[in-house]
Design a protein around this motif. Sequence first.
Motif, PDB file in Angstrom:
ATOM      1  N   ASP A   1      -2.257  20.851 -33.112  1.00  0.00           N
ATOM      2  CA  ASP A   1      -1.079  21.361 -32.413  1.00  0.00           C
ATOM      3  C   ASP A   1      -0.104  21.885 -33.463  1.00  0.00           C
ATOM      4  O   ASP A   1       0.491  21.106 -34.212  1.00  0.00           O
ATOM      5  CB  ASP A   1      -0.432  20.250 -31.585  1.00  0.00           C
ATOM      6  CG  ASP A   1       0.660  20.769 -30.654  1.00  0.00           C
ATOM      7  OD1 ASP A   1       1.210  21.863 -30.931  1.00  0.00           O
ATOM      8  OD2 ASP A   1       0.970  20.076 -29.656  1.00  0.00           O
TER       9      ASP A   1
ATOM     10  N   ASP B   1       2.732  23.170 -33.092  1.00  0.00           N
ATOM     11  CA  ASP B   1       4.147  23.061 -32.730  1.00  0.00           C
ATOM     12  C   ASP B   1       4.791  21.767 -33.199  1.00  0.00           C
ATOM     13  O   ASP B   1       6.014  21.653 -33.169  1.00  0.00           O
ATOM     14  CB  ASP B   1       4.303  23.164 -31.211  1.00  0.00           C
ATOM     15  CG  ASP B   1       4.499  24.603 -30.762  1.00  0.00           C
ATOM     16  OD1 ASP B   1       5.448  25.251 -31.249  1.00  0.00           O
ATOM     17  OD2 ASP B   1       3.701  25.078 -29.950  1.00  0.00           O
ATOM     18  N   TYR B   2       3.979  20.797 -33.638  1.00  0.00           N
ATOM     19  CA  TYR B   2       4.545  19.484 -33.906  1.00  0.00           C
ATOM     20  C   TYR B   2       3.987  18.849 -35.181  1.00  0.00           C
ATOM     21  O   TYR B   2       2.804  19.000 -35.508  1.00  0.00           O
ATOM     22  CB  TYR B   2       4.278  18.536 -32.724  1.00  0.00           C
ATOM     23  CG  TYR B   2       4.972  18.984 -31.456  1.00  0.00           C
ATOM     24  CD1 TYR B   2       6.344  18.809 -31.297  1.00  0.00           C
ATOM     25  CD2 TYR B   2       4.256  19.597 -30.433  1.00  0.00           C
ATOM     26  CE1 TYR B   2       6.990  19.227 -30.148  1.00  0.00           C
ATOM     27  CE2 TYR B   2       4.892  20.025 -29.273  1.00  0.00           C
ATOM     28  CZ  TYR B   2       6.264  19.836 -29.140  1.00  0.00           C
ATOM     29  OH  TYR B   2       6.901  20.266 -28.002  1.00  0.00           O
TER      30      TYR B   2
ATOM     31  N   ASN C   1       9.274  15.874 -35.317  1.00  0.00           N
ATOM     32  CA  ASN C   1       9.917  17.126 -35.727  1.00  0.00           C
ATOM     33  C   ASN C   1      11.336  16.881 -36.234  1.00  0.00           C
ATOM     34  O   ASN C   1      11.774  17.497 -37.204  1.00  0.00           O
ATOM     35  CB  ASN C   1       9.941  18.105 -34.547  1.00  0.00           C
ATOM     36  CG  ASN C   1       8.591  18.769 -34.326  1.00  0.00           C
ATOM     37  OD1 ASN C   1       7.584  18.365 -34.909  1.00  0.00           O
ATOM     38  ND2 ASN C   1       8.562  19.787 -33.482  1.00  0.00           N
TER      39      ASN C   1
ATOM     40  N   TYR D   1       1.639  34.203 -30.609  1.00  0.00           N
ATOM     41  CA  TYR D   1       2.024  32.802 -30.698  1.00  0.00           C
ATOM     42  C   TYR D   1       2.070  32.325 -32.152  1.00  0.00           C
ATOM     43  O   TYR D   1       3.000  31.611 -32.558  1.00  0.00           O
ATOM     44  CB  TYR D   1       1.070  31.918 -29.897  1.00  0.00           C
ATOM     45  CG  TYR D   1       1.636  30.535 -29.666  1.00  0.00           C
ATOM     46  CD1 TYR D   1       2.501  30.296 -28.609  1.00  0.00           C
ATOM     47  CD2 TYR D   1       1.343  29.492 -30.539  1.00  0.00           C
ATOM     48  CE1 TYR D   1       3.058  29.037 -28.403  1.00  0.00           C
ATOM     49  CE2 TYR D   1       1.894  28.226 -30.343  1.00  0.00           C
ATOM     50  CZ  TYR D   1       2.746  28.012 -29.268  1.00  0.00           C
ATOM     51  OH  TYR D   1       3.307  26.771 -29.080  1.00  0.00           O
TER      52      TYR D   1
ATOM     53  N   ILE E   1       5.011  30.755 -34.518  1.00  0.00           N
ATOM     54  CA  ILE E   1       4.919  29.581 -35.387  1.00  0.00           C
ATOM     55  C   ILE E   1       5.401  29.922 -36.796  1.00  0.00           C
ATOM     56  O   ILE E   1       6.116  29.144 -37.442  1.00  0.00           O
ATOM     57  CB  ILE E   1       3.473  29.049 -35.427  1.00  0.00           C
ATOM     58  CG1 ILE E   1       3.071  28.485 -34.055  1.00  0.00           C
ATOM     59  CG2 ILE E   1       3.294  28.008 -36.524  1.00  0.00           C
ATOM     60  CD1 ILE E   1       3.886  27.291 -33.617  1.00  0.00           C
TER      61      ILE E   1
ATOM     62  N   LYS F   1       9.106  29.941 -36.526  1.00  0.00           N
ATOM     63  CA  LYS F   1       9.715  28.687 -36.053  1.00  0.00           C
ATOM     64  C   LYS F   1      10.059  27.745 -37.201  1.00  0.00           C
ATOM     65  O   LYS F   1      11.182  27.223 -37.284  1.00  0.00           O
ATOM     66  CB  LYS F   1       8.755  27.992 -35.081  1.00  0.00           C
ATOM     67  CG  LYS F   1       9.176  26.571 -34.705  1.00  0.00           C
ATOM     68  CD  LYS F   1       8.197  25.949 -33.718  1.00  0.00           C
ATOM     69  CE  LYS F   1       8.575  24.491 -33.419  1.00  0.00           C
ATOM     70  NZ  LYS F   1       7.716  23.906 -32.358  1.00  0.00           N
ATOM     71  N   TRP F   2       9.104  27.521 -38.101  1.00  0.00           N
ATOM     72  CA  TRP F   2       9.274  26.458 -39.086  1.00  0.00           C
ATOM     73  C   TRP F   2      10.149  26.864 -40.270  1.00  0.00           C
ATOM     74  O   TRP F   2      10.598  25.999 -41.031  1.00  0.00           O
ATOM     75  CB  TRP F   2       7.916  25.954 -39.551  1.00  0.00           C
ATOM     76  CG  TRP F   2       7.212  25.217 -38.455  1.00  0.00           C
ATOM     77  CD1 TRP F   2       6.217  25.691 -37.656  1.00  0.00           C
ATOM     78  CD2 TRP F   2       7.479  23.886 -38.012  1.00  0.00           C
ATOM     79  NE1 TRP F   2       5.832  24.731 -36.736  1.00  0.00           N
ATOM     80  CE2 TRP F   2       6.596  23.615 -36.937  1.00  0.00           C
ATOM     81  CE3 TRP F   2       8.370  22.894 -38.412  1.00  0.00           C
ATOM     82  CZ2 TRP F   2       6.589  22.393 -36.268  1.00  0.00           C
ATOM     83  CZ3 TRP F   2       8.364  21.667 -37.750  1.00  0.00           C
ATOM     84  CH2 TRP F   2       7.480  21.426 -36.695  1.00  0.00           C
TER      85      TRP F   2
END
Length: 700
Positions: free
Chosen positions: A231, A233-234, A277, A375, A379, A382-383
């Motif tokens: 995953d 996202d996490y 997170n 997507y 990512i 996002k980070w």
Amino acid sequence: MDLEKIRQTEYNQQYISSMRPVFNRRALYSDTTGEYVIPQEPTPYDLVTIRFRTAKNNVDCVFFVHKGQRYLMNKVETDEQFDFYAFQLQLDNEKVSYYFEIRTGRLTGYFDVRGLVQEVNEYYDFVILPGFQTPDWAKGAVMYQIYVDRFCNGDPSNDVETGEYCYIGEPVKRVEDWNTYPAQMDVRNFYGGDLKGVLDKMDYLQNLGVEVIYFNPLFVSPSNHKYDIQDYDYIDPHYGKIVDEKGELLQNGQKENQSATKYINRVTNKANLEAGNRLFAQLVEQAHKRGMKVILDGVFNHCGSFNKWLDRERIYEKAEGYEKGAFIDGDSPYRNYFDFRDQNGWPCNTSYDGWWGHDTLPKLNYEGSKELFDYVMHIARKWVSPPYNADGWRLDVAADLGHSREFNHHFWKEFRRNVKEANPNAIILAEHYGNTRDWLQGDEWDTVMNYDAFMEPVTWFLTGMEKHSDDFREDLLGNAESFWGAMRHHTASFSMPSWQVAMNELSNHDHSRFLTRTNHKVGRINTLGSQAAEQDVSKAVFREGVVIQMTWVGAPTIYYGDEAGLCGFTDPDNRRSYPWGREDTELIAFHRDIIRLRKENPELRRGSIKSVESDYNFLAYGRFNRAGQCVIAVNNNNEPVTKELVVWPLGIPKTGKMKVLLQTGEEGYTLEGQEYAVTAGKIILDMPPTSAVILKYTGK
């Protein structure tokens, strides 16, 4: 009065006064640092000044050669030893490749990345990439690589438990003894290292002098290496924080992860995932307060068979808030995220493409899914954005991504655009073996893990060992000609902004520990056993390697525990736990002191580099700018040597003093060194066996 004799005398005097000194090859110099390309990182359409150095009054003319055209350079500055020539070039928005032509009398030579040569080869041209900049914080920065599971266990409550789930057909195991050697099949063994452990050791890292932390993958994943992401996202709760604990371990004999309810809750429960997170965001904030940056590991070529998009292990099938995985259901929204060869293979379609044939590493099918592409770009952004604010990405097997070379380049161009829009000061560095040039044109990667132009040449020269400890080459041990040949050839693939941020490692998670390579034992733990990795090692040779690492162009990167004396053959033995309480404190002090010296002497961080002398098992080179000059020498022989080193080509005056900043030897190291007199631009250097020295010019 003899008029003829007088005329002859006058003629002789005029002839002698007009003669140039013998052509001085050593004085010729240019590179693409900020002293020879001004500004060093120009933007498109800038007016850039390019400089070249010769000995004083030594050449007839110097030409700047670009696109087959010669442009006469003007002498713009002269000091006691050198003339400096300059040419102003109006840039366009295209790469500039160039070299220099030097003429003196009947002699004509060319100067490129290799130095003075007789034949031109465009591969070795100097390069300027208008608009390409790498982050200043990364130029020459000291990095520290952390394999989280083996660094420090700060929170035992989040440890993977024995029997929590199955991985590659067998239950995972919690290793109870932190100091246990990794097993031959180590991938499902967990020692309990986590982000809380890193936070607990922030003082240690700061005191060591670390400026950048590079983490191996942190995202949810079933393995201890986490290159099979579950995953994106996490953060994995086993590295983060578990706030909602429920469910059961697998019972004896169970191997179906559908029954691993404790694991399912840990990795699918949003409360646990979001807590992890938040902890990561706190870690980055703490690092930034201490002046440190944080780089994440991005694995975008493939994911893992546990991944929520595939869900081969049926972890997410009944978890709240998740869609059906593409392995389970042909109608899954993620069906095109993977390349299924059998379009009628559902349910439980095993025909997906795996990276190198590994069904645990399903290759991501970007060409088949714009949703997947978009997507992963999300990512990427996002980070490096609030609230996480990571400072960049290291990219795993980056040249393998996609189904074609053309798509690979398209992907990384878009990746760069997204990352730099989100965080213009973030770095993008890639794992890559072989020629890097195609990806380092200013619009994809910033740089690479520097195998070809650092790890391999240093390893071969100092140890004669292949970087996995799979071979010993006596013909390469101490072979200075091979060392410089490899360095010059592979460095030519870098523009200066890329070279100054290249990740220079002696060891990492994919290769044997450098200290182990010093024992010349060929093998792995399945052939020699773990203890052999510690036998007959040479800390003196290791210190030589660290001296080169800390004085070379690029970002010296310490693999956790190297500084404490960790040994280990290649994967998995190189992933031993950090030896807290059993550290080699002398080696740690050595690293701390040499890192401090690197920071105190800017020429070691961003200065020019030039070979001074080389011989069998002997290297000397300079790091220098107009403000400071250092000489680094390495004697890899088992006996002392005395060398006459010509140091004036580094900009050191013909007379003066050089002081030892650091001296290593078979017994350790010292910061108390003698002074050497510079006479006629030379020093006579005495070096003990298996030693290295850093000297600095201190004045007349």
